[in-house]
Design a protein around this motif. Structure first.
Motif, mmCIF file in Angstrom:
data_model
loop_
_atom_site.group_PDB
_atom_site.id
_atom_site.type_symbol
_atom_site.label_atom_id
_atom_site.label_comp_id
_atom_site.label_asym_id
_atom_site.label_seq_id
_atom_site.Cartn_x
_atom_site.Cartn_y
_atom_site.Cartn_z
ATOM 1 N N CYS A 151 -16.671 6.055 -14.818
ATOM 2 C CA CYS A 151 -16.558 7.438 -15.281
ATOM 3 C C CYS A 151 -15.744 8.219 -14.250
ATOM 4 C CB CYS A 151 -17.937 8.078 -15.426
ATOM 5 S SG CYS A 151 -18.959 7.378 -16.721
ATOM 6 N N VAL A 152 -14.744 8.923 -14.713
ATOM 7 C CA VAL A 152 -13.919 9.736 -13.818
ATOM 8 C C VAL A 152 -14.342 11.187 -13.972
ATOM 9 C CG1 VAL A 152 -11.584 10.399 -13.166
ATOM 10 C CG2 VAL A 152 -12.017 8.100 -14.034
ATOM 11 N N ALA A 153 -14.672 11.829 -12.867
ATOM 12 C CA ALA A 153 -15.154 13.216 -12.897
ATOM 13 C C ALA A 153 -13.982 14.186 -12.855
ATOM 14 C CB ALA A 153 -16.083 13.466 -11.709
ATOM 15 N N GLY A 154 -13.895 15.053 -13.857
ATOM 16 C CA GLY A 154 -12.858 16.077 -13.882
ATOM 17 C C GLY A 154 -11.707 15.694 -14.787
ATOM 18 N N ALA A 155 -11.315 16.619 -15.676
ATOM 19 C CA ALA A 155 -10.278 16.324 -16.667
ATOM 20 C C ALA A 155 -8.952 15.932 -16.021
ATOM 21 C CB ALA A 155 -10.072 17.536 -17.581
ATOM 22 N N GLN A 156 -8.558 16.650 -14.954
ATOM 23 C CA GLN A 156 -7.266 16.355 -14.331
ATOM 24 C C GLN A 156 -7.270 14.980 -13.681
ATOM 25 O OE1 GLN A 156 -9.609 18.325 -13.159
ATOM 26 N NE2 GLN A 156 -9.249 19.053 -11.065
ATOM 27 N N TYR A 157 -8.429 14.568 -13.172
ATOM 28 C CA TYR A 157 -8.511 13.262 -12.519
ATOM 29 C C TYR A 157 -8.626 12.135 -13.544
ATOM 30 C CZ TYR A 157 -8.960 16.064 -8.374
ATOM 31 O OH TYR A 157 -8.706 16.982 -7.372
ATOM 32 N N LYS A 158 -9.192 12.440 -14.710
ATOM 33 C CA LYS A 158 -9.190 11.454 -15.784
ATOM 34 C C LYS A 158 -7.762 11.125 -16.194
ATOM 35 C CE LYS A 158 -13.696 12.650 -17.752
ATOM 36 N NZ LYS A 158 -14.425 13.237 -18.900
ATOM 37 N N PHE A 159 -6.934 12.166 -16.275
ATOM 38 C CA PHE A 159 -5.530 11.960 -16.615
ATOM 39 C C PHE A 159 -4.817 11.179 -15.518
ATOM 40 C CE2 PHE A 159 -1.079 13.436 -16.340
ATOM 41 C CZ PHE A 159 -0.623 12.976 -17.560
ATOM 42 N N LEU A 160 -5.081 11.563 -14.252
ATOM 43 C CA LEU A 160 -4.446 10.881 -13.122
ATOM 44 C C LEU A 160 -4.846 9.412 -13.074
ATOM 45 C CD1 LEU A 160 -2.854 10.828 -10.469
ATOM 46 C CD2 LEU A 160 -4.918 11.633 -9.297
ATOM 47 N N SER A 161 -6.136 9.151 -13.286
ATOM 48 C CA SER A 161 -6.622 7.777 -13.259
ATOM 49 C C SER A 161 -5.979 6.943 -14.365
ATOM 50 C CB SER A 161 -8.151 7.758 -13.410
ATOM 51 O OG SER A 161 -8.642 6.439 -13.436
ATOM 52 N N LEU A 162 -5.898 7.515 -15.555
ATOM 53 C CA LEU A 162 -5.268 6.821 -16.683
ATOM 54 C C LEU A 162 -3.804 6.543 -16.382
ATOM 55 C CD1 LEU A 162 -5.412 5.749 -19.591
ATOM 56 C CD2 LEU A 162 -4.867 8.068 -20.377
ATOM 57 N N LEU A 163 -3.127 7.547 -15.815
ATOM 58 C CA LEU A 163 -1.708 7.401 -15.482
ATOM 59 C C LEU A 163 -1.502 6.274 -14.471
ATOM 60 C CD1 LEU A 163 0.843 8.961 -16.369
ATOM 61 C CD2 LEU A 163 0.650 10.274 -14.239
ATOM 62 N N CYS A 164 -2.368 6.243 -13.466
ATOM 63 C CA CYS A 164 -2.255 5.210 -12.424
ATOM 64 C C CYS A 164 -2.441 3.815 -12.997
ATOM 65 C CB CYS A 164 -3.287 5.462 -11.328
ATOM 66 S SG CYS A 164 -2.874 6.830 -10.224
ATOM 67 N N LYS A 165 -3.296 3.704 -14.010
ATOM 68 C CA LYS A 165 -3.573 2.395 -14.592
ATOM 69 C C LYS A 165 -2.493 1.961 -15.596
ATOM 70 C CE LYS A 165 -8.466 3.028 -13.756
ATOM 71 N NZ LYS A 165 -9.764 3.495 -14.289
#
Length: 261
Positions: free
Chosen positions: A230-244
């Motif tokens: 689970c990624v906390a925070g909308a902006q970090y969810k996007f960043l995590s998805l982008l990184c993957k």
């Protein structure tokens, strides 16, 4: 009443998570090396790198509370600096606390959870696990280890009613920034890039989310069925998805443009 154990509960995210779980109706125990009292939360002085001490403390909770329903592994610290100039003992200490401290706690609680056929283990990781921050290589690696370990462990214990969740968080405004162990040796050889990178990191952290927000988020998911990560925070969810999703080379260029200039 359900029982929760929070490590690193004397400050920052751990302290706020313990308070949020208490407010949600849990009986809360917290592990930390120093006592920073909070109403309604029981402190046990434990160094999570000491396997025997962790085992004894977990057994004490079991004897008092009858079981542990939720474990949140928040204990950790950060180091920064160039890999080339970071002392090996400091890099090992990073893993001893961040990764093996988590392993010690989980190893102690799993037999009881497996016997009870229930439980939720929440391990705190970071978006650095996917973003691979330069000059925070050992911190990033320790968090990547937690994320990988947690996903594997979740599959191991799922048949026994236990779920394991990794919370990958972004920048948080806590004392973590001041506590970071900084190695600036080699800054001349690296043309000032170490100090510039760390300065940018600290600026981002000081403008990050409050630990109360993250603590409330963790308490909320503690009683839910969750994805392994689970990624906390909308902006970090996007960043995590982008990184993957991005090719490794392109991801590296983007992260390097921010933290390796």
């Amino acid at each position: 009443m359900k029982t929760a154990l929070v490590t690193g509960g004397s400050s920052g995210i751990g302290r706020c998570t313990a308070a949020a779980l208490r407010n949600a109706g849990f009986a809360v125990y917290e592990f930390s090396r120093r006592d920073a009292p909070q109403d309604g939360i029981k402190h046990i002085s434990v160094d999570v790198t000491d396997e025997d001490a962790v085992q004894k403390a977990v057994e004490k909770i079991i004897s008092e509370a009858g079981g542990i329903d939720v474990v949140v592994n928040c204990a950790g610290f950060g180091i920064s600096g160039a890999v080339e100039f970071t002392p090996l003992d400091q890099a090992k200490a990073q893993f001893d606390v961040n990764f093996f401290g988590t392993v010690n706690v989980n190893k102690a609680v799993l037999p009881f959870m497996r016997e009870a056929r229930k439980g939720h283990i929440i391990n705190i990781s970071s978006v650095a696990a996917a973003a691979h921050i330069p000059f925070q290589a050992f911190y990033s690696a320790s968090k990547a280890a937690i994320s990988s370990y947690s996903c594997a462990l979740d599959n191991e214990v799922k048949p026994y009613g236990i779920q394991v969740t990794t919370v990958e968080q972004g920048d948080i405004h806590t004392g973590f920034t001041q506590a970071r162990q900084k190695v600036i040796v080699g800054d001349k050889e690296y043309c000032g890039r170490i100090s510039r990178s760390v300065s940018q990191m600290e600026k981002d952290e000081q403008n990050g989310a409050s630990p109360e927000v993250i603590g409330a988020y963790i308490a909320k998911i503690a009683e839910k069925k969750c994805k392994p990560i689970c990624v906390a925070g909308a902006q970090y969810k996007f960043l995590s998805l982008l990184c993957k999703l991005l090719p490794c080379g392109l991801r590296g260029k983007i992260v390097g443009a921010i933290y390796a200039k």
